[in-house]
Design a protein around this motif. Structure first.
Motif, PDB file in Angstrom:
ATOM      1  N   VAL A 110      25.966 -19.897 -26.912  1.00 27.96           N
ATOM      2  CA  VAL A 110      27.014 -18.937 -27.240  1.00 27.96           C
ATOM      3  C   VAL A 110      27.637 -18.430 -25.934  1.00 27.96           C
ATOM      4  O   VAL A 110      26.937 -18.002 -25.016  1.00 27.96           O
ATOM      5  N   ASP A 111      28.940 -18.507 -25.831  1.00 31.49           N
ATOM      6  CA  ASP A 111      29.707 -18.050 -24.665  1.00 31.49           C
ATOM      7  C   ASP A 111      29.344 -18.781 -23.377  1.00 31.49           C
ATOM      8  O   ASP A 111      29.536 -18.256 -22.280  1.00 31.49           O
ATOM      9  N   VAL A 112      28.811 -19.997 -23.465  1.00 28.22           N
ATOM     10  CA  VAL A 112      28.456 -20.787 -22.290  1.00 28.22           C
ATOM     11  C   VAL A 112      29.036 -22.185 -22.463  1.00 28.22           C
ATOM     12  O   VAL A 112      28.956 -22.770 -23.532  1.00 28.22           O
ATOM     13  N   SER A 113      29.601 -22.729 -21.393  1.00 25.51           N
ATOM     14  CA  SER A 113      30.137 -24.088 -21.433  1.00 25.51           C
ATOM     15  C   SER A 113      29.051 -25.068 -21.027  1.00 25.51           C
ATOM     16  O   SER A 113      28.528 -25.002 -19.911  1.00 25.51           O
ATOM     17  N   LEU A 114      28.711 -25.981 -21.916  1.00 27.48           N
ATOM     18  CA  LEU A 114      27.680 -26.973 -21.634  1.00 27.48           C
ATOM     19  C   LEU A 114      28.043 -27.815 -20.413  1.00 27.48           C
ATOM     20  O   LEU A 114      27.209 -28.068 -19.544  1.00 27.48           O
ATOM     21  N   GLY A 115      29.292 -28.231 -20.312  1.00 26.22           N
ATOM     22  CA  GLY A 115      29.722 -29.116 -19.229  1.00 26.22           C
ATOM     23  C   GLY A 115      29.558 -28.532 -17.841  1.00 26.22           C
ATOM     24  O   GLY A 115      29.369 -29.254 -16.863  1.00 26.22           O
ATOM     25  N   ASP A 116      29.624 -27.198 -17.721  1.00 30.09           N
ATOM     26  CA  ASP A 116      29.517 -26.558 -16.409  1.00 30.09           C
ATOM     27  C   ASP A 116      28.082 -26.270 -15.990  1.00 30.09           C
ATOM     28  O   ASP A 116      27.840 -25.843 -14.858  1.00 30.09           O
ATOM     29  N   MET A 117      27.130 -26.471 -16.885  1.00 28.67           N
ATOM     30  CA  MET A 117      25.731 -26.198 -16.543  1.00 28.67           C
ATOM     31  C   MET A 117      25.233 -27.198 -15.499  1.00 28.67           C
ATOM     32  O   MET A 117      25.587 -28.370 -15.527  1.00 28.67           O
ATOM     33  N   ILE A 118      24.400 -26.698 -14.577  1.00 29.07           N
ATOM     34  CA  ILE A 118      23.850 -27.552 -13.521  1.00 29.07           C
ATOM     35  C   ILE A 118      22.419 -27.929 -13.881  1.00 29.07           C
ATOM     36  O   ILE A 118      21.588 -27.086 -14.187  1.00 29.07           O
ATOM     37  N   PHE A 119      22.168 -29.223 -13.803  1.00 23.53           N
ATOM     38  CA  PHE A 119      20.914 -29.837 -14.196  1.00 23.53           C
ATOM     39  C   PHE A 119      20.209 -30.300 -12.912  1.00 23.53           C
ATOM     40  O   PHE A 119      20.810 -30.972 -12.084  1.00 23.53           O
ATOM     41  N   LEU A 120      18.937 -29.909 -12.734  1.00 21.48           N
ATOM     42  CA  LEU A 120      18.200 -30.245 -11.512  1.00 21.48           C
ATOM     43  C   LEU A 120      16.814 -30.772 -11.864  1.00 21.48           C
ATOM     44  O   LEU A 120      16.093 -30.146 -12.648  1.00 21.48           O
ATOM     45  N   PHE A 121      16.449 -31.912 -11.298  1.00 18.95           N
ATOM     46  CA  PHE A 121      15.120 -32.513 -11.489  1.00 18.95           C
ATOM     47  C   PHE A 121      14.393 -32.517 -10.156  1.00 18.95           C
ATOM     48  O   PHE A 121      14.935 -32.970  -9.150  1.00 18.95           O
ATOM     49  N   GLU A 122      13.160 -31.976 -10.156  1.00 17.68           N
ATOM     50  CA  GLU A 122      12.332 -31.937  -8.945  1.00 17.68           C
ATOM     51  C   GLU A 122      11.055 -32.734  -9.171  1.00 17.68           C
ATOM     52  O   GLU A 122      10.451 -32.655 -10.238  1.00 17.68           O
ATOM     53  N   LEU A 123      10.654 -33.475  -8.139  1.00 14.89           N
ATOM     54  CA  LEU A 123       9.395 -34.204  -8.145  1.00 14.89           C
ATOM     55  C   LEU A 123       8.598 -33.746  -6.926  1.00 14.89           C
ATOM     56  O   LEU A 123       9.069 -33.872  -5.792  1.00 14.89           O
ATOM     57  N   ASN A 124       7.435 -33.178  -7.178  1.00 17.89           N
ATOM     58  CA  ASN A 124       6.556 -32.686  -6.107  1.00 17.89           C
ATOM     59  C   ASN A 124       7.269 -31.732  -5.152  1.00 17.89           C
ATOM     60  O   ASN A 124       7.130 -31.817  -3.934  1.00 17.89           O
ATOM     61  N   GLY A 125       8.080 -30.832  -5.711  1.00 18.37           N
ATOM     62  CA  GLY A 125       8.749 -29.801  -4.927  1.00 18.37           C
ATOM     63  C   GLY A 125      10.034 -30.241  -4.252  1.00 18.37           C
ATOM     64  O   GLY A 125      10.706 -29.430  -3.614  1.00 18.37           O
ATOM     65  N   GLU A 126      10.414 -31.498  -4.373  1.00 17.42           N
ATOM     66  CA  GLU A 126      11.653 -31.995  -3.755  1.00 17.42           C
ATOM     67  C   GLU A 126      12.693 -32.277  -4.818  1.00 17.42           C
ATOM     68  O   GLU A 126      12.400 -32.908  -5.834  1.00 17.42           O
ATOM     69  N   SER A 127      13.921 -31.844  -4.552  1.00 17.80           N
ATOM     70  CA  SER A 127      15.020 -32.101  -5.477  1.00 17.80           C
ATOM     71  C   SER A 127      15.369 -33.591  -5.434  1.00 17.80           C
ATOM     72  O   SER A 127      15.649 -34.142  -4.380  1.00 17.80           O
ATOM     73  N   VAL A 178      12.131 -29.342 -14.246  1.00 17.12           N
ATOM     74  CA  VAL A 178      13.542 -29.512 -14.583  1.00 17.12           C
ATOM     75  C   VAL A 178      14.128 -28.128 -14.774  1.00 17.12           C
ATOM     76  O   VAL A 178      13.592 -27.305 -15.521  1.00 17.12           O
ATOM     77  N   LEU A 179      15.239 -27.873 -14.069  1.00 15.56           N
ATOM     78  CA  LEU A 179      15.922 -26.591 -14.143  1.00 15.56           C
ATOM     79  C   LEU A 179      17.296 -26.771 -14.757  1.00 15.56           C
ATOM     80  O   LEU A 179      17.943 -27.811 -14.556  1.00 15.56           O
ATOM     81  N   LEU A 180      17.751 -25.779 -15.488  1.00 19.20           N
ATOM     82  CA  LEU A 180      19.090 -25.770 -16.057  1.00 19.20           C
ATOM     83  C   LEU A 180      19.731 -24.456 -15.670  1.00 19.20           C
ATOM     84  O   LEU A 180      19.225 -23.383 -16.008  1.00 19.20           O
ATOM     85  N   ASP A 181      20.807 -24.538 -14.911  1.00 19.36           N
ATOM     86  CA  ASP A 181      21.494 -23.350 -14.386  1.00 19.36           C
ATOM     87  C   ASP A 181      20.537 -22.421 -13.647  1.00 19.36           C
ATOM     88  O   ASP A 181      20.553 -21.205 -13.822  1.00 19.36           O
ATOM     89  N   GLY A 182      19.658 -22.995 -12.839  1.00 21.89           N
ATOM     90  CA  GLY A 182      18.745 -22.219 -12.013  1.00 21.89           C
ATOM     91  C   GLY A 182      17.500 -21.723 -12.709  1.00 21.89           C
ATOM     92  O   GLY A 182      16.600 -21.191 -12.075  1.00 21.89           O
ATOM     93  N   GLU A 183      17.399 -21.912 -14.020  1.00 21.79           N
ATOM     94  CA  GLU A 183      16.222 -21.469 -14.763  1.00 21.79           C
ATOM     95  C   GLU A 183      15.291 -22.660 -15.002  1.00 21.79           C
ATOM     96  O   GLU A 183      15.702 -23.682 -15.555  1.00 21.79           O
TER      97      GLU A 183
END
Length: 191
Positions: A110-127, A178-183
């Motif tokens: 709600v009130d968030v654009s899916l396309g603008d979300m940032i997706f981050l995958f880390e393995l052993n502390g490294e992005s 795995v982080l989504l928008d920093g969370e």
């Protein structure tokens, strides 16, 4: 409930697959490598929860069929996948085994654009992988529309939207996040 998954080859071509809910790994539980998986890889993914029944959904209306997003990691037994493909058999057993699809809690869109979300995958502390959702190989709306041509979308289904990126050579002790928008939504170890 079913897991609707998009599979990519290295050329970026896609195929669609349905796997059972036995594959779900929830609550950030650790992933235990099965005995048959001597080589293990994973694909971090955006996951949508279907919120409306649909069939033959046009891409322009696909956004109406989900209201929640999360992240996931699909695991693959690479050695088994190669053996099955070499024998001209379906590789489903190499990717749909118990606990092979880690999934996070879902977040409201709600009130968030899916396309603008940032997706981050880390393995052993490294992005290892960072990108906006709109930059993944195939837009989630296109994936949902394509899936609805083959399979009836039902409330509660999960749509795993992957990409061509595949982290290979996972081993015991690896720490995946795995982080989504920093969370941080997924955080567990391979055992």
């Amino acid at each position: 409930m079913k897991l609707l998954c998009v599979e990519y080859n290295e050329a970026g071509e896609v195929a669609y697959n349905v796997i059972g809910d036995n594959a779900l790994l929830r609550n950030n539980d650790d992933f235990y490598i099965p005995a048959f998986a001597t080589e293990l890889s994973c694909v971090p993914q955006i996951v949508l929860r279907v919120g409306k029944i649909g069939k033959h959904v046009a891409e322009r209306f696909a956004g109406r069929y989900y209201e929640e997003v999360g992240v996931g990691i699909r695991f693959y037994a690479d050695n088994l996948e190669r053996e099955l493909l070499a024998a001209s058999l379906s590789p489903t057993a190499a990717m749909a085994f118990d606990s092979s699809a880690a999934i996070s809690p879902m977040k409201s869109l709600v009130d968030v654009s899916l396309g603008d979300m940032i997706f981050l995958f880390e393995l052993n502390g490294e992005s290892v992988l960072t990108r906006k959702v709109c930059e993944i190989s195939q837009k989630p709306e296109k994936t949902l529309a394509a899936m609805s041509e083959y399979y009836m979308l039902k409330i509660g289904d999960f749509l795993f939207c992957g990409g061509v990126f595949r982290q290979r050579n996972l081993s015991i002790g690896d720490h995946l996040r795995v982080l989504l928008d920093g969370e941080c939504l997924l955080d567990f170890q391979v055992k």
